[in-house]
Design a protein around this motif. Structure first.
Motif, short mmCIF file in Angstrom:
data_model
loop_
_atom_site.label_atom_id
_atom_site.label_comp_id
_atom_site.label_asym_id
_atom_site.label_seq_id
_atom_site.Cartn_x
_atom_site.Cartn_y
_atom_site.Cartn_z
N LEU A 147 0.84 -1.21 0.00
CA LEU A 147 0.00 0.00 0.00
C LEU A 147 0.87 1.25 0.00
N PHE A 148 1.88 1.29 0.87
CA PHE A 148 2.73 2.47 0.97
C PHE A 148 3.62 2.62 -0.26
N LEU A 149 4.10 1.51 -0.82
CA LEU A 149 4.90 1.58 -2.04
C LEU A 149 4.08 2.18 -3.19
N ASN A 150 2.83 1.72 -3.32
CA ASN A 150 1.96 2.24 -4.37
C ASN A 150 1.64 3.72 -4.15
N ALA A 151 1.48 4.11 -2.88
CA ALA A 151 1.17 5.51 -2.57
C ALA A 151 2.37 6.41 -2.88
N ILE A 152 3.56 5.99 -2.45
CA ILE A 152 4.76 6.82 -2.61
C ILE A 152 5.25 6.85 -4.05
N PHE A 153 5.27 5.70 -4.71
CA PHE A 153 5.87 5.64 -6.05
C PHE A 153 4.84 5.64 -7.18
N GLY A 154 3.55 5.43 -6.85
CA GLY A 154 2.54 5.37 -7.90
C GLY A 154 1.38 6.33 -7.73
N GLY A 155 1.30 7.02 -6.59
CA GLY A 155 0.21 7.96 -6.37
C GLY A 155 -1.15 7.31 -6.32
N ARG A 156 -1.21 6.07 -5.84
CA ARG A 156 -2.51 5.39 -5.76
C ARG A 156 -2.59 4.57 -4.47
N LEU A 157 -3.81 4.43 -3.96
CA LEU A 157 -4.03 3.63 -2.76
C LEU A 157 -4.50 2.25 -3.19
N ALA A 158 -3.60 1.29 -3.15
CA ALA A 158 -3.92 -0.06 -3.62
C ALA A 158 -2.95 -1.06 -3.01
N THR A 159 -3.46 -2.24 -2.72
CA THR A 159 -2.61 -3.35 -2.29
C THR A 159 -3.14 -4.62 -2.94
N PHE A 160 -2.49 -5.75 -2.68
CA PHE A 160 -2.93 -6.99 -3.29
C PHE A 160 -4.17 -7.54 -2.56
N ALA A 161 -4.90 -8.41 -3.26
CA ALA A 161 -6.14 -8.97 -2.72
C ALA A 161 -5.87 -10.30 -2.02
N PRO A 162 -6.66 -10.63 -0.98
CA PRO A 162 -6.52 -11.94 -0.33
C PRO A 162 -6.83 -13.09 -1.28
#
Length: 251
Positions: A147-162
């Protein structure tokens, strides 16, 4: 107690996200590290719990893809699987050779390509072995870091799904450890005789993910409650409150 704690969190993830059903034959990707090896062990325990208390018959298959990194001996893992009635397959690959060909200009390997190739190889073997699902040991810390990697380097709030269905490979991909923290995994592994095979990957410990892990550890030390709150944040849909532009509404 730690292994029981892991199993409890696995069951919660299973019930919350409908990860495993009766009749599933689940391939488990094994790297040799503590996360994947504990997942293999806990899945062996969980299949008994599921059959006894949930009326779900689950088969598990351990799959290790030989990346080509030097001096990695999986004989102890093979022995462990035999002792615990776990089907195990050790599969050759040329992934390391491919990574060296596609390396960065400074000679470092591209972790994103490695991850895709490894995941694809495990799924390919899983299909050959008539598995309908594939499980990896991505845990809560991995999800928060993503989530934080996507926010910092991609400008989006996203993580992988269960759980997700991969259309191209026609495979359901699950992550039974999504509610388990790495600290719990470390404690649990010490209770067991599960063998660990140390990675000889030259990029081990030298990635952006490692930087994010260290950043988050500093946050947790300063604000201890943030750890569980970050995990809650990943599935707290009722309190999701982000900006909505007018142009987005009209689309």
């Amino acid at each position: 107690m730690s292994v029981k704690h892991i199993l409890g969190r696995m069951r919660k993830a299973d019930l919350d996200f409908n990860l495993m059903q009766d009749g599933d034959r689940i391939a488990i990707g094994i790297s040799g590290g503590k996360d994947s090896m504990l997942l293999l062990y806990c899945m062996a325990l969980y299949r008994n719990i599921a059959l006894r208390h949930m009326e779900k018959k689950i088969e598990i298959v351990g799959i290790h893809i030989k990346m080509g990194f030097p001096n990695m001996d999986f004989s102890s893992v093979e022995t462990f699987c035999k002792e615990n009635n776990i089907e195990f397959h050790d599969i050759d690959s040329r992934i390391y050779d491919i990574l060296k060909i596609q390396a960065n200009e400074d000679g470092t390997l591209k972790c994103s390509i490695c991850s895709k190739l490894k995941k694809g190889a495990v799924i390919n073997e899983a299909k050959k072995l008539n598995c309908n699902k594939t499980a990896f040991a991505h845990h809560a810390d991995d999800a928060i870091e993503t989530l934080f990697l996507n926010a910092i380097f991609g400008g989006r709030l996203a993580t992988f799904a269960p759980q997700m269905y991969l259309t191209n490979s026609e495979m359901t991909f699950i992550r039974p450890f999504v509610y388990c923290f790495e600290s719990d995994i470390k404690k649990a592994i010490q209770e067991t005789t599960v063998p660990i095979v140390k990675s000889t990957c030259p990029m081990d410990g030298h990635t952006k993910r490692q930087d994010m892990k260290e950043l988050l550890e500093n946050i947790y030390k300063t604000y201890p409650s943030s750890k569980e709150n970050f995990l809650l944040m990943l599935h707290n849909q009722k309190q999701l409150d982000l900006w909505v532009k007018k142009s987005d509404i009209n689309e």
